[in-house]
Write an enzyme that holds these catalytic residues in place. Structure first.
Site, PDB file in Angstrom:
ATOM      1  N   ASP A  26       0.845  -1.318  -0.118  1.00 33.71           N
ATOM      2  CA  ASP A  26      -0.087   0.011  -0.075  1.00 33.71           C
ATOM      3  C   ASP A  26       0.869   1.369   0.096  1.00 33.71           C
ATOM      4  O   ASP A  26       1.897   1.325   0.585  1.00 33.71           O
ATOM      5  CB  ASP A  26      -0.866  -0.070   1.141  1.00 33.71           C
ATOM      6  N   ASN A  74     -10.414  -3.235  -6.430  1.00 31.95           N
ATOM      7  CA  ASN A  74      -9.620  -2.301  -7.096  1.00 31.95           C
ATOM      8  C   ASN A  74     -10.373  -1.907  -8.653  1.00 31.95           C
ATOM      9  O   ASN A  74      -9.875  -1.309  -8.844  1.00 31.95           O
ATOM     10  CB  ASN A  74      -8.242  -2.847  -7.071  1.00 31.95           C
TER      11      ASN A  74
END
Ligand code: FPP
Length: 246
Positions: A26, A74
């Site tokens: 991330d 996503n």
């Protein structure tokens, strides 16, 4: 070489490493933003970090590395960003295939590949098949992966086996249930790392991380180098794992 100014490496006991390290990669977007770059540049830098960390894990003897490359959520990102991530994966896998004999890394993919571009699906299959014989280190790439989705699919598959008469509800144990997950045959992660300052699991390895140790750091994924991994490993080695016991 002058040692002046050289930072000491974090000490790790390499004889007591976790067998399985899992990482939520991330902070690529924030890394790019802080440099005035497009988000896609952050993913490109993140893909390089992945290469560095996967190589280091193999070198020091970590048996399993699992990374979250693309989640079932996503797809909500702009089409341009999704396609840049797919492009990076393609580039990385092509290079990995070319390098395979040398690296001896076994690749596995966790997730439903069917919505991915056909060419990428083929590449994932080929990489997985051609590397199946290697025994050095196993890298699991989570692609179109979601922990809840994985559990629902496993429950469905088990129910289908019951309907087909191959098994029965009473025969289900935690261990057997694990055989229906993408991670069948892979030991649970010992250490889950999340960089970028976020402290949540985000649907990653929900079943498998029941007893994992968690390590969080403010460093964004593109800046997560070998020293950051050593810090995570040292923190892990300082923990006392009791698995519910005393
Ligand atoms: C999270 O950062 C990262 C992703 C959703 C993509 C990860 C993909 C790669 C590192 C590239 C390809 C992977 C491999 C295995 C070669 P973010 O975009 O959510 O960052 P932010 O929270 O700062 O916006």
């Amino acid at each position: 070489m002058p040692l002046f100014g050289k930072k000491e490496e974090t000490k790790v006991d390499f004889s007591r490493l976790p067998r399985h390290v899992a990482i939520i990669m991330d902070g690529n977007g924030r890394w790019a933003k802080s440099r005035g770059l497009p988000r896609t540049a952050g993913h490109a830098a993140g893909a390089e970090t992945f290469r560095t960390i996967a190589t280091y894990c193999r070198e020091i003897g970590i048996e399993y590395l699992t990374v979250y490359a693309f989640s079932t959520e996503n797809w909500k990102r702009p089409a341009e960003e999704v396609s840049a991530i797919m492009g990076l994966l393609k580039k990385y896998l092509l290079e990995a295939i070319a390098d395979m004999e040398k690296q001896k890394v076994r690749f596995c993919f966790f997730g439903d590949m069917t919505p991915l571009p056909a060419e990428l699906q083929k590449l994932c299959r080929e990489t997985q098949d051609r590397s199946a014989k290697f025994e050095g280190c196993q890298v699991n790439i989570c692609l179109n992966y979601g922990g809840r989705d994985e559990i629902v699919r496993a429950a469905r598959a088990f129910a289908a086996d019951c309907m087909a008469g191959a098994t029965e509800p009473e025969a289900l144990t935690e261990e057997k249930f694990g055989d229906y997950l993408w991670s069948a045959g892979v030991p649970d992660p010992d250490l889950v790392i999340r960089p970028s300052g976020e402290e949540r699991i985000s649907n990653f390895l929900l079943w498998q991380s029941a007893y994992a140790e968690f390590y969080f750091t403010d460093v964004n994924w593109p800046d997560f180098g070998k020293e950051e991994l050593r810090k995570a490993l040292a923190a892990y080695q300082g923990r006392s794992r009791r698995f519910g016991g005393v």
